[in-house]
Design an enzyme around this catalytic site. Structure first.
Site, PDB file in Angstrom:
ATOM      1  N   SER A 279      49.773  82.327  56.528  1.00  0.00           N
ATOM      2  CA  SER A 279      50.879  82.840  55.517  1.00  0.00           C
ATOM      3  C   SER A 279      49.933  84.906  55.354  1.00  0.00           C
ATOM      4  O   SER A 279      50.192  85.172  54.363  1.00  0.00           O
ATOM      5  CB  SER A 279      50.556  81.868  54.691  1.00  0.00           C
ATOM      6  OG  SER A 279      49.131  82.091  53.897  1.00  0.00           O
ATOM      7  N   ALA A 330      65.387  83.596  47.967  1.00  0.00           N
ATOM      8  CA  ALA A 330      66.953  82.152  47.965  1.00  0.00           C
ATOM      9  C   ALA A 330      67.664  82.691  47.676  1.00  0.00           C
ATOM     10  O   ALA A 330      68.772  83.115  48.426  1.00  0.00           O
ATOM     11  CB  ALA A 330      66.104  80.828  47.996  1.00  0.00           C
ATOM     12  N   HIS A 454      62.533  76.944  17.870  1.00  0.00           N
ATOM     13  CA  HIS A 454      61.435  76.602  17.375  1.00  0.00           C
ATOM     14  C   HIS A 454      61.748  74.982  16.740  1.00  0.00           C
ATOM     15  O   HIS A 454      61.690  74.347  16.799  1.00  0.00           O
ATOM     16  CB  HIS A 454      60.708  77.088  15.596  1.00  0.00           C
ATOM     17  CG  HIS A 454      59.703  76.880  15.187  1.00  0.00           C
ATOM     18  ND1 HIS A 454      58.108  77.394  16.280  1.00  0.00           N
ATOM     19  CD2 HIS A 454      59.678  75.924  14.610  1.00  0.00           C
ATOM     20  CE1 HIS A 454      57.433  76.534  14.992  1.00  0.00           C
ATOM     21  NE2 HIS A 454      58.013  75.473  15.066  1.00  0.00           N
TER      22      HIS A 454
HETATM   23  P1  FAD Z   1      67.202  81.156  56.014  1.00  0.00           P
HETATM   24  O1  FAD Z   1      66.660  79.584  55.249  1.00  0.00           O
HETATM   25  O2  FAD Z   1      65.745  80.695  56.782  1.00  0.00           O
HETATM   26  O3  FAD Z   1      68.628  80.487  56.647  1.00  0.00           O
HETATM   27  C1  FAD Z   1      68.396  80.429  58.503  1.00  0.00           C
HETATM   28  C2  FAD Z   1      68.806  79.079  59.307  1.00  0.00           C
HETATM   29  O4  FAD Z   1      69.633  80.094  60.084  1.00  0.00           O
HETATM   30  C3  FAD Z   1      68.028  78.863  59.425  1.00  0.00           C
HETATM   31  O5  FAD Z   1      68.401  77.034  59.150  1.00  0.00           O
HETATM   32  C4  FAD Z   1      67.818  79.199  60.766  1.00  0.00           C
HETATM   33  O6  FAD Z   1      67.547  77.955  61.992  1.00  0.00           O
HETATM   34  C5  FAD Z   1      69.831  79.756  61.954  1.00  0.00           C
HETATM   35  N1  FAD Z   1      69.293  80.634  62.570  1.00  0.00           N
HETATM   36  C6  FAD Z   1      68.493  81.433  62.670  1.00  0.00           C
HETATM   37  N2  FAD Z   1      68.903  82.246  63.983  1.00  0.00           N
HETATM   38  C7  FAD Z   1      69.681  81.206  64.357  1.00  0.00           C
HETATM   39  C8  FAD Z   1      71.380  81.587  65.773  1.00  0.00           C
HETATM   40  N3  FAD Z   1      71.088  82.550  66.371  1.00  0.00           N
HETATM   41  N4  FAD Z   1      71.767  80.517  65.526  1.00  0.00           N
HETATM   42  C9  FAD Z   1      72.383  79.948  64.888  1.00  0.00           C
HETATM   43  N5  FAD Z   1      71.508  79.564  63.880  1.00  0.00           N
HETATM   44  C10 FAD Z   1      70.717  80.499  63.228  1.00  0.00           C
HETATM   45  N6  FAD Z   1      62.492  81.603  47.927  1.00  0.00           N
HETATM   46  C11 FAD Z   1      62.974  81.441  46.781  1.00  0.00           C
HETATM   47  O7  FAD Z   1      63.599  82.129  46.015  1.00  0.00           O
HETATM   48  N7  FAD Z   1      62.270  80.742  45.966  1.00  0.00           N
HETATM   49  C12 FAD Z   1      61.110  80.189  46.627  1.00  0.00           C
HETATM   50  O8  FAD Z   1      60.279  78.879  45.362  1.00  0.00           O
HETATM   51  C13 FAD Z   1      60.801  80.115  47.748  1.00  0.00           C
HETATM   52  N8  FAD Z   1      60.194  79.916  48.096  1.00  0.00           N
HETATM   53  C14 FAD Z   1      59.952  79.504  49.432  1.00  0.00           C
HETATM   54  C15 FAD Z   1      58.860  78.488  50.366  1.00  0.00           C
HETATM   55  C16 FAD Z   1      57.936  78.818  51.472  1.00  0.00           C
HETATM   56  C17 FAD Z   1      56.699  77.738  52.050  1.00  0.00           C
HETATM   57  C18 FAD Z   1      58.417  79.617  52.079  1.00  0.00           C
HETATM   58  C19 FAD Z   1      58.778  79.696  53.871  1.00  0.00           C
HETATM   59  C20 FAD Z   1      60.105  80.314  51.790  1.00  0.00           C
HETATM   60  C21 FAD Z   1      60.062  80.102  50.747  1.00  0.00           C
HETATM   61  N9  FAD Z   1      61.147  81.031  49.419  1.00  0.00           N
HETATM   62  C22 FAD Z   1      61.517  80.838  48.414  1.00  0.00           C
HETATM   63  C23 FAD Z   1      62.174  82.145  50.711  1.00  0.00           C
HETATM   64  C24 FAD Z   1      63.440  80.963  51.350  1.00  0.00           C
HETATM   65  O9  FAD Z   1      63.156  80.359  51.784  1.00  0.00           O
HETATM   66  C25 FAD Z   1      64.063  82.343  51.498  1.00  0.00           C
HETATM   67  O10 FAD Z   1      64.273  83.805  51.038  1.00  0.00           O
HETATM   68  C26 FAD Z   1      65.733  82.287  52.248  1.00  0.00           C
HETATM   69  O11 FAD Z   1      65.391  80.648  52.978  1.00  0.00           O
HETATM   70  C27 FAD Z   1      66.304  82.415  53.128  1.00  0.00           C
HETATM   71  O12 FAD Z   1      67.718  82.371  52.731  1.00  0.00           O
HETATM   72  P2  FAD Z   1      68.389  82.455  54.648  1.00  0.00           P
HETATM   73  O13 FAD Z   1      69.851  82.032  54.200  1.00  0.00           O
HETATM   74  O14 FAD Z   1      67.992  84.157  53.972  1.00  0.00           O
HETATM   75  O15 FAD Z   1      67.940  82.201  56.347  1.00  0.00           O
HETATM   76  P1  NAI Z   2      53.807  87.519  50.773  1.00  0.00           P
HETATM   77  O1  NAI Z   2      54.466  88.879  51.945  1.00  0.00           O
HETATM   78  O2  NAI Z   2      54.104  86.862  49.479  1.00  0.00           O
HETATM   79  O3  NAI Z   2      52.248  87.824  51.453  1.00  0.00           O
HETATM   80  C1  NAI Z   2      51.621  87.747  52.452  1.00  0.00           C
HETATM   81  C2  NAI Z   2      50.187  88.556  52.298  1.00  0.00           C
HETATM   82  O4  NAI Z   2      49.142  88.271  53.427  1.00  0.00           O
HETATM   83  C3  NAI Z   2      50.153  90.162  52.212  1.00  0.00           C
HETATM   84  O5  NAI Z   2      49.416  89.287  50.545  1.00  0.00           O
HETATM   85  C4  NAI Z   2      49.455  90.311  52.520  1.00  0.00           C
HETATM   86  O6  NAI Z   2      48.247  91.452  52.301  1.00  0.00           O
HETATM   87  C5  NAI Z   2      48.194  89.216  53.450  1.00  0.00           C
HETATM   88  N1  NAI Z   2      47.591  90.182  54.632  1.00  0.00           N
HETATM   89  C6  NAI Z   2      48.588  90.190  55.971  1.00  0.00           C
HETATM   90  N2  NAI Z   2      48.043  90.591  57.052  1.00  0.00           N
HETATM   91  C7  NAI Z   2      46.571  89.749  56.620  1.00  0.00           C
HETATM   92  C8  NAI Z   2      45.294  89.727  57.700  1.00  0.00           C
HETATM   93  N3  NAI Z   2      45.654  90.026  59.018  1.00  0.00           N
HETATM   94  N4  NAI Z   2      44.038  89.059  56.716  1.00  0.00           N
HETATM   95  C9  NAI Z   2      45.016  88.875  55.863  1.00  0.00           C
HETATM   96  N5  NAI Z   2      45.900  89.223  54.654  1.00  0.00           N
HETATM   97  C10 NAI Z   2      47.097  89.797  55.573  1.00  0.00           C
HETATM   98  O7  NAI Z   2      53.838  86.584  52.574  1.00  0.00           O
HETATM   99  P2  NAI Z   2      53.648  84.607  52.741  1.00  0.00           P
HETATM  100  O8  NAI Z   2      52.945  84.143  51.884  1.00  0.00           O
HETATM  101  O9  NAI Z   2      53.521  84.562  53.799  1.00  0.00           O
HETATM  102  O10 NAI Z   2      55.299  84.705  52.018  1.00  0.00           O
HETATM  103  C11 NAI Z   2      56.307  85.218  52.468  1.00  0.00           C
HETATM  104  C12 NAI Z   2      57.537  85.420  52.177  1.00  0.00           C
HETATM  105  O11 NAI Z   2      58.033  84.065  51.809  1.00  0.00           O
HETATM  106  C13 NAI Z   2      57.431  85.931  51.116  1.00  0.00           C
HETATM  107  O12 NAI Z   2      57.281  86.783  50.021  1.00  0.00           O
HETATM  108  C14 NAI Z   2      58.849  85.370  49.566  1.00  0.00           C
HETATM  109  O13 NAI Z   2      59.404  86.279  49.616  1.00  0.00           O
HETATM  110  C15 NAI Z   2      59.151  84.003  50.333  1.00  0.00           C
HETATM  111  N6  NAI Z   2      57.953  83.184  49.629  1.00  0.00           N
HETATM  112  C16 NAI Z   2      59.123  82.477  48.254  1.00  0.00           C
HETATM  113  C17 NAI Z   2      58.627  81.670  47.210  1.00  0.00           C
HETATM  114  C18 NAI Z   2      58.731  81.671  45.577  1.00  0.00           C
HETATM  115  O14 NAI Z   2      59.781  82.685  45.495  1.00  0.00           O
HETATM  116  N7  NAI Z   2      58.042  81.515  45.271  1.00  0.00           N
HETATM  117  C19 NAI Z   2      57.667  80.774  47.751  1.00  0.00           C
HETATM  118  C20 NAI Z   2      56.956  81.157  48.816  1.00  0.00           C
HETATM  119  C21 NAI Z   2      57.310  82.304  49.723  1.00  0.00           C
END
Ligand code: FAD
Ligand code: NAI
Length: 475
Positions: A279, A330, A454
């Site tokens: 990640s 999101a 409260h």
């Molecule tokens: P996406 O949700 O990635 O949607 C893009 C869609 O486009 C996908 O369905 C993809 O398949 C489709 N697509 C791509 N290319 C094409 C193409 N050429 N043709 C047709 N379809 C295509 N954010 C938060 O704010 N709160 C959280 O708690 C949070 N938790 C997360 C947990 C995890 C494990 C991960 C991975 C992410 C999390 N995020 C969270 C981040 C959040 O999921 C993203 O910021 C958000 O989904 C972005 O929305 P989007 O609409 O830009 O893209």
């Molecule tokens: P991230 O950007 O949050 O963290 C990546 C981490 O990996 C950093 O601390 C970086 O220094 C480290 N890293 C990078 N290269 C490395 C290497 N070669 N060796 C060791 N460490 C290394 O990215 P992450 O956790 O993959 O999440 C991606 C994005 O998804 C987030 O930036 C966030 O925008 C979104 N997300 C949001 C959530 C939320 O809002 N609660 C939950 C999960 C994801």
């Protein structure tokens, strides 16, 4: 070829919200999405609903309850001997939530008369009616034309060089969210948001978790006080094992065991784990989109290039969400979606990047909005700080959730709130008061003079606001 007022590529929180808002405004909208779930069925909602925000929060809740039964119930006089967790039931519950919400997007499309098209979209060119997009779906293809287009294709996990995800041993977010049993030893590369949330889930369920982080500290973009408190809690209470300043070497897989060699300074180190979550950030999705065919530029980091209004170099095409600059969140994607749909409709629209909240759903939760103390220091902006601990709050005591604090930073001269940082119970909910306050340019004095119920956790915000002026009442 069908013509639409607006074609949206991607049905994540950016794409589907743009589709709904544009349809509300009277546009004839199509939304193209290619996502298929583990049963190979199309599923709307993008990363967020299918393999991101929603399933991760479902697993966080299950694992927290499991940890509470095992460790916290006893304080209430409730004893449960040998609590057990059925991972397959936990995963089914998660999937049920995902299916309900992704089905909900299909319902919203139907209700708002959005044409939903399944398949991979790519740009073909332009004609007098607009932008032509080809949709490929399992060997079948069709072309649609949009007078206007929004790119909302999101992002995908970044892999380590020469270590592709197989989601058996080397896991991305999809793999990390769908393990069918608890790995005895779990390695995580990257202590960012996914590393912390997924590491917490599997640690609480019984894994021994080691997180290797390239940087020398935890959560470099968070306020330093919050990051320090978080590290203390995650190591001492939760038992996560962090290795900072880790420089990765060879990673090999043999007999289902993964050996990771790394170096800290000059010291060579090694761990052996059963599963490895990578990640290390996410990269924008523009593969085979053929942006060049319609004059849409991609920047040096792979993001679709846009101006402050999400407009690309082509005046008929906008881009929003993870595929453009700014935080990959999101709610950021959703707000850009509404702003773009409304500005296409001729309205004034704006997203305030200064008041986008960040939340990390660990236990306790972490949430913040605005500036950190270290960034104000480096910008030479004078400020005052008020801090108040959850340990002095009655509601937090009742909840048995007394760890953490609220920290409010206000301008020294004007008292305008510049940042609010929370580590503590329900920080994800509490942060909204901070966002509203900052959006309305409130001073710390404003918050100090607002009545807070409260006993409630929000009183910690009230007390922190009073503390900015050195007059906290319950400390
Ligand atoms: P996406 O949700 O990635 O949607 C893009 C869609 O486009 C996908 O369905 C993809 O398949 C489709 N697509 C791509 N290319 C094409 C193409 N050429 N043709 C047709 N379809 C295509 N954010 C938060 O704010 N709160 C959280 O708690 C949070 N938790 C997360 C947990 C995890 C494990 C991960 C991975 C992410 C999390 N995020 C969270 C981040 C959040 O999921 C993203 O910021 C958000 O989904 C972005 O929305 P989007 O609409 O830009 O893209
Ligand atoms: P991230 O950007 O949050 O963290 C990546 C981490 O990996 C950093 O601390 C970086 O220094 C480290 N890293 C990078 N290269 C490395 C290497 N070669 N060796 C060791 N460490 C290394 O990215 P992450 O956790 O993959 O999440 C991606 C994005 O998804 C987030 O930036 C966030 O925008 C979104 N997300 C949001 C959530 C939320 O809002 N609660 C939950 C999960 C994801």
């Amino acid at each position: 070829m069908k013509n639409f007022d607006l074609v949206i590529i991607g049905a994540g929180p950016g794409g589907y919200i743009a589709a709904v808002r544009a349809a509300q405004l009277g546009m004839n909208v199509a939304c193209i999405d290619k996502f298929v779930n583990q049963e190979s069925k199309p599923s709307l909602g993008g990363t967020c609903l299918n393999v991101g925000c929603i399933p991760s929060k479902a697993l966080l809740e299950s694992s927290e309850l499991f940890a509470k039964v095992g460790h916290d119930f006893i304080d209430h006089g409730i004893s449960v001997s040998n609590p057990n967790i059925d991972i397959s039931k936990m995963q089914s519950r998660k999937q049920k939530i995902v299916n309900e919400l992704t089905g909900g997007v299909a319902y919203l499309f139907k209700k708002n008369k959005v044409t939903s098209i399944h398949g991979h979209a790519s740009f073909v060119g332009e004609n007098e009616s607009g932008v032509i997009i080809k949709v490929d779906n399992n060997g079948n293809s069709e072309e649609v034309c949009g007078e206007k287009v929004i790119i909302a294709t999101g992002s995908k996990p970044r892999s380590l060089p020469n270590l592709p995800f197989d989601n058996k041993s080397i896991l991305d977010n999809e793999g990390a969210l769908s393990l069918s049993s608890v790995p005895q030893r779990l390695g995580v590369i990257g202590s960012g948001v996914i590393g912390l949330e997924m590491g917490s889930v599997w640690k609480r369920l019984g894994s021994q978790v080691t997180i290797l982080e390239a940087q020398d500290s935890l959560l470099a973009t968070a306020d330093k006080d919050i990051a320090t408190e978080a590290l203390k809690i995650f190591t001492k209470d939760l038992g996560l094992n962090f290795e900072f300043s880790a420089k990765l070497g060879d990673i090999s897989i043999k007999n289902k065991e993964i050996t990771i060699s790394y170096q800290i300074g000059d010291i060579p180190k090694k761990i052996v784990v059963d599963k490895l979550i990578v990640s290390i950030g996410r990269i924008p999705n523009t593969d085979n989109l053929h942006c060049d065919k319609v004059g849409v530029a991609i920047d040096e980091r792979g993001f679709v290039k846009v101006d402050d209004n999400c407009q690309t170099d082509n005046p008929k095409i906008w881009a929003i969400g993870d595929v453009v600059r700014g935080p990959m969140l999101a709610h950021k994607a959703e707000e850009e979606a509404v702003a773009v749909a409304e500005s296409i409709n001729g309205q004034f629209a704006h997203v305030n990047f200064n008041t986008i909240p960040w939340v990390i759903y660990t236990s306790p939760e972490i949430a913040w909005v605005g500036k950190t103390e270290q960034s104000l220091k480096s910008d030479n902006i004078p400020y005052r700080v008020g801090k108040f601990p959850f340990a002095a709050n009655g509601r937090a005591k009742g909840l048995n959730e007394t760890r953490g604090f609220v920290k409010i930073i206000a301008h020294q001269a004007t008292d305008e709130i510049l940042g609010i940082h929370i580590i503590g119970p329900f920080a994800s909910e509490l942060i909204t008061e901070a966002v509203v306050a900052m959006e309305f340019k409130a001073s710390s004095e404003d918050l100090a003079r607002i009545v807070h119920a409260h006993p409630s956790l929000s009183e910690v915000i009230h007390e922190a606001a009073l503390a900015v002026d050195g007059r906290a009442l319950n400390m």
